[in-house]
Design a protein around this motif. Sequence first.
Motif, PDB file in Angstrom:
ATOM      1  N   TRP A 112      39.847  42.464  53.494  1.00 26.68           N
ATOM      2  CA  TRP A 112      40.603  43.565  52.878  1.00 26.68           C
ATOM      3  C   TRP A 112      39.905  44.082  51.624  1.00 26.68           C
ATOM      4  O   TRP A 112      39.816  45.302  51.423  1.00 26.68           O
ATOM      5  N   LEU A 113      39.433  43.176  50.784  1.00 24.91           N
ATOM      6  CA  LEU A 113      38.738  43.612  49.569  1.00 24.91           C
ATOM      7  C   LEU A 113      37.468  44.384  49.915  1.00 24.91           C
ATOM      8  O   LEU A 113      37.151  45.403  49.270  1.00 24.91           O
ATOM      9  N   THR A 114      36.773  43.923  50.940  1.00 29.39           N
ATOM     10  CA  THR A 114      35.558  44.632  51.364  1.00 29.39           C
ATOM     11  C   THR A 114      35.884  46.022  51.868  1.00 29.39           C
ATOM     12  O   THR A 114      35.217  47.010  51.515  1.00 29.39           O
ATOM     13  N   ILE A 115      36.909  46.122  52.715  1.00 26.36           N
ATOM     14  CA  ILE A 115      37.302  47.427  53.260  1.00 26.36           C
ATOM     15  C   ILE A 115      37.739  48.360  52.149  1.00 26.36           C
ATOM     16  O   ILE A 115      37.346  49.538  52.098  1.00 26.36           O
ATOM     17  N   ILE A 116      38.558  47.845  51.235  1.00 22.62           N
ATOM     18  CA  ILE A 116      39.036  48.683  50.125  1.00 22.62           C
ATOM     19  C   ILE A 116      37.864  49.149  49.272  1.00 22.62           C
ATOM     20  O   ILE A 116      37.784  50.325  48.879  1.00 22.62           O
ATOM     21  N   THR A 117      36.923  48.233  48.991  1.00 22.45           N
ATOM     22  CA  THR A 117      35.769  48.605  48.164  1.00 22.45           C
ATOM     23  C   THR A 117      34.922  49.666  48.853  1.00 22.45           C
ATOM     24  O   THR A 117      34.530  50.670  48.236  1.00 22.45           O
ATOM     25  N   VAL A 118      34.644  49.465  50.142  1.00 19.46           N
ATOM     26  CA  VAL A 118      33.833  50.432  50.886  1.00 19.46           C
ATOM     27  C   VAL A 118      34.532  51.779  50.962  1.00 19.46           C
ATOM     28  O   VAL A 118      33.918  52.841  50.755  1.00 19.46           O
ATOM     29  N   VAL A 119      35.837  51.768  51.268  1.00 24.16           N
ATOM     30  CA  VAL A 119      36.587  53.021  51.372  1.00 24.16           C
ATOM     31  C   VAL A 119      36.625  53.734  50.029  1.00 24.16           C
ATOM     32  O   VAL A 119      36.473  54.964  49.956  1.00 24.16           O
ATOM     33  N   ALA A 145      35.138  57.195  49.442  1.00 22.99           N
ATOM     34  CA  ALA A 145      36.055  58.251  49.011  1.00 22.99           C
ATOM     35  C   ALA A 145      35.563  58.918  47.739  1.00 22.99           C
ATOM     36  O   ALA A 145      35.624  60.147  47.592  1.00 22.99           O
ATOM     37  N   ALA A 146      35.086  58.085  46.793  1.00 27.95           N
ATOM     38  CA  ALA A 146      34.617  58.652  45.528  1.00 27.95           C
ATOM     39  C   ALA A 146      33.427  59.588  45.750  1.00 27.95           C
ATOM     40  O   ALA A 146      33.380  60.709  45.212  1.00 27.95           O
ATOM     41  N   ILE A 147      32.463  59.118  46.563  1.00 32.25           N
ATOM     42  CA  ILE A 147      31.290  59.951  46.820  1.00 32.25           C
ATOM     43  C   ILE A 147      31.671  61.203  47.596  1.00 32.25           C
ATOM     44  O   ILE A 147      31.251  62.328  47.266  1.00 32.25           O
ATOM     45  N   SER A 148      32.496  61.012  48.637  1.00 35.49           N
ATOM     46  CA  SER A 148      32.909  62.164  49.461  1.00 35.49           C
ATOM     47  C   SER A 148      33.690  63.167  48.632  1.00 35.49           C
ATOM     48  O   SER A 148      33.479  64.387  48.734  1.00 35.49           O
ATOM     49  N   PHE A 149      34.619  62.645  47.813  1.00 32.26           N
ATOM     50  CA  PHE A 149      35.425  63.554  47.000  1.00 32.26           C
ATOM     51  C   PHE A 149      34.555  64.337  46.023  1.00 32.26           C
ATOM     52  O   PHE A 149      34.751  65.541  45.839  1.00 32.26           O
ATOM     53  N   TRP A 150      33.619  63.620  45.418  1.00 37.77           N
ATOM     54  CA  TRP A 150      32.793  64.311  44.436  1.00 37.77           C
ATOM     55  C   TRP A 150      31.947  65.410  45.092  1.00 37.77           C
ATOM     56  O   TRP A 150      31.850  66.528  44.562  1.00 37.77           O
ATOM     57  N   ILE A 152      45.702  60.650  50.269  1.00 37.97           N
ATOM     58  CA  ILE A 152      46.640  60.126  51.267  1.00 37.97           C
ATOM     59  C   ILE A 152      45.899  59.742  52.550  1.00 37.97           C
ATOM     60  O   ILE A 152      46.142  58.686  53.145  1.00 37.97           O
ATOM     61  N   SER A 153      44.985  60.628  52.967  1.00 33.89           N
ATOM     62  CA  SER A 153      44.228  60.329  54.190  1.00 33.89           C
ATOM     63  C   SER A 153      43.371  59.084  54.004  1.00 33.89           C
ATOM     64  O   SER A 153      43.237  58.264  54.926  1.00 33.89           O
ATOM     65  N   MET A 154      42.795  58.889  52.799  1.00 39.22           N
ATOM     66  CA  MET A 154      42.003  57.697  52.551  1.00 39.22           C
ATOM     67  C   MET A 154      42.864  56.431  52.583  1.00 39.22           C
ATOM     68  O   MET A 154      42.448  55.380  53.096  1.00 39.22           O
ATOM     69  N   LEU A 155      44.080  56.533  52.022  1.00 39.64           N
ATOM     70  CA  LEU A 155      44.982  55.387  52.064  1.00 39.64           C
ATOM     71  C   LEU A 155      45.360  55.031  53.496  1.00 39.64           C
ATOM     72  O   LEU A 155      45.381  53.858  53.885  1.00 39.64           O
ATOM     73  N   VAL A 156      45.662  56.053  54.284  1.00 38.59           N
ATOM     74  CA  VAL A 156      46.033  55.811  55.681  1.00 38.59           C
ATOM     75  C   VAL A 156      44.861  55.192  56.434  1.00 38.59           C
ATOM     76  O   VAL A 156      45.021  54.231  57.199  1.00 38.59           O
TER      77      VAL A 156
END
Length: 636
Positions: A8-15, A19-24, A152-156
Motif C-alpha cells: 500500500w505504501l508503495t502504491i500510494i508513493t508511486v501514485v 499524480a504530482a508530475i502529471s498534474f504539474w 478524486i480520480s487519483m484517489l479512486v
Amino acid sequence: MTLNKQLWLTIITVVLMNAAISFWLLFTSARQTFEEQLYLKNIDDANSLAIVLTQSDKNSASIELLIAAKFDAGHFSRIELTDTEGEELFKLTYENKQTNVPGWFKRLAEFNIPAGTAQVADGWSQFGTLYIESQTSFAVEMLWQRFKRFVISMLVITLLVGAAGSLILRFILRPLSNIVFQANSFSQRKFITIEKPATRDFERVVNAMNTLAERFKTIVVENNTRLEDARFRSQHDLVTGLPNINAFFTQLESQLRFRDKDGQNVLLVHSIASELYDIQSTLGDEFSRAISEFSLRIARFYNTHSDLYTDIRLARINETDIAILLTDAALLTRIQQMLEQDSAFSHGLPVGEDQQACICSAGVYLHADEASFEIMDRVDGLLQQAQNREELLPFCLEESPAHALQVNSQNWTQIIDTLPDNLTYHQAELKNARGQAIHYQSYFTLQHAGHDRNISFIARYAREVGDLPKVDLAVVEHALAQLASQPESRISVLLYQQTIVDDSAMDNLLTLLDSKPDIATRLCLELRESSAALYKQAFRLFCEKVREREVSVGLKRVGESFSQVADIHEYGLEYIKIDSAYVYDLKNNQSNQTYLRGLSDLAHSLGMKVYADGVCSVQDENILFEAGFDGVISLS
C-alpha cells in the motif's frame, strides 16, 4: 511492517509521484493555453473597439458610452483609454472575486497575460491608446474544477490498484502462511514438512526447510535405532526379544522403591514348564521356536487388553518363564478369566502334532516395603503348585489384599463427586545440578476409610467404569488451585491415556485450562511414553491443543518405547522424564549409563530437556548430571 502495508505504501508513493508530475505537466500546459488564448482575445477586442472609437465622434460622452457598452457586453477586468501623452482619459475596471477557490490555488494559478493594445485615430492624427484585459476568474475556476476531478480520480485509482494489489499479493503470498507455520513449528521443536508452493522463490525456501526437517527426522530415527540396538543387545533375550532377567529385576526393584504402593500392582509368571511334560527335553532344537511363539502370544494378549493395567513390563526370567509386571492392575481373578476365554491359551500351547504344552500361571500382589526376593519366593511357590496340576491352563493366584478398594456403583458415585474436595496435594522437587528447583512433580492423596491413599488407589475401578478422565480433571483442577497459591512455582501433572482419546474429556480439559489462562502457563502436563506410542494421533492432537494455550508438555516414564514414538521431533515436547527403572542402581549398570548418555544427547538435539525419576543415590545423581541430564527427582 507486513508486505501488505508495504505494498500500500508503495502504491500510494508511486501514485502520488505520478499524480504530482502529471498534474504539474497538465496544469502548466493548461495555464499556458489559457494565457495564449486570453492574450489573443485581448488583442482582438482592443483592435475591434479601437476601430469603432476611431470612426465615432471624439466627444467624451460618445467615447464613454461605447467603452461602457463594450465592457458590459464582455468579461473584462480593465478597459482603459489614454491620450498621446499617456494621461488617462477613461478607465473601467472589474475586481475578480472567487469565493470557492482557495487562496493557495489562486496563487498557484496566477496568470501573467499582457493587455491587448490598439491605437485610436482622429482623422490622420493619433487620438490615444486603448488597453483591454480580460477576466481570468473563470479560467482559475475551471482549473480548480479540473484539479478536484484529477485528485478524486487519483484517489479512486489508488484504492482500486491497492485493493487489486492486495488480492493479488494475498494469492501470491498464500504459501507464506504455511512457511511461517513451519518456521514457528521449528521454534517449538516440531520439525514438520509442508507441500511445495508453485512460486519458485517460495519453493526454494520450502525445499531448504523441508530438507532440514527431513535431516532432523533422519537423525532422530538413526540415533533412536542406534540407542535401541545398544540397549536391546545388553538387556534383552535374543530368542524372544523380551527384556532379560537382569533388566527385569532392575524394573522390579525400581517398582518397589519408587512407585506408589497404594495402586494395585501385580506380578504374574506364565510358564510352559510342568511336572507332567518336560518340554525342553521333548522338543530339543524346536524349543526356541516354542518359547518364541509363547512369548508372542503373551505379549499379544496383554497389548490387546491394555484396559487391565496402566503400565506393563514383560521379561523372560528363565528358559521357560515369562514374567509380567503390571501397575494399577485389575484383579488377578479377572486376568485369569480373560486368559481362559482367549483361544490362544485355553487349549495350551501347540508344540507338535497332537501335542499341547501346559501354560501354567501364578500371580501375586505387590506389598509395601517388600523385598524383591520375597516376592519371587512367593510367586515361585505358587507357580510350582500350578505346575503340579493336570490341566492345560492351571492358575494359582494370591487372594486380593485386604486393603484393596471395595466399591460399588453407589459409593463410587460418591467418591467421584467428592474427589475434588477430598484431594490433598503433595510434591516432589525436580532439581538441577545446582540444587535449584525446576518444577515440582505433583501427586495426590485422598482419604478413604480413615487412611491416606494415593490417587492410584482408585485407578483400577475408575478404569473399569470409564471414569479415569474424571479423575484427571479433578487432579488438574486441584493443581491449578495450588498454582494460584504458589505464584512462583511450576507443577507437573501426569495424565492417563484415556483422557486424550476421549473427545469429551479433552474438551473439558481445554475448557478448564482456558478458565485460568495465566495460571495454566505454569502447568506441565505429562503422558506416559507408552500412551504416546499407542495413541500417536491422539497424542499429536493433545500436544497441539495444549501448546496453543502455552502449557508445557512432557513425556514421562521414558525408556523402553521411546523409539516407537513416531515423529517425536514434531510434537514440540519441552522435556522427557526417564523411567526410574533405567536410573536405578545406575552406578553398577554400565549399559544403562551408555544408553542414557545417548538418549540425553538425542533429546537435547531436538530442544528437549532431560529429567530422571526416582534417583536413589548421590552417586547416581552425579552420573546423570555428567551425562547431560538437566534435572533429577531424588529419593536420597
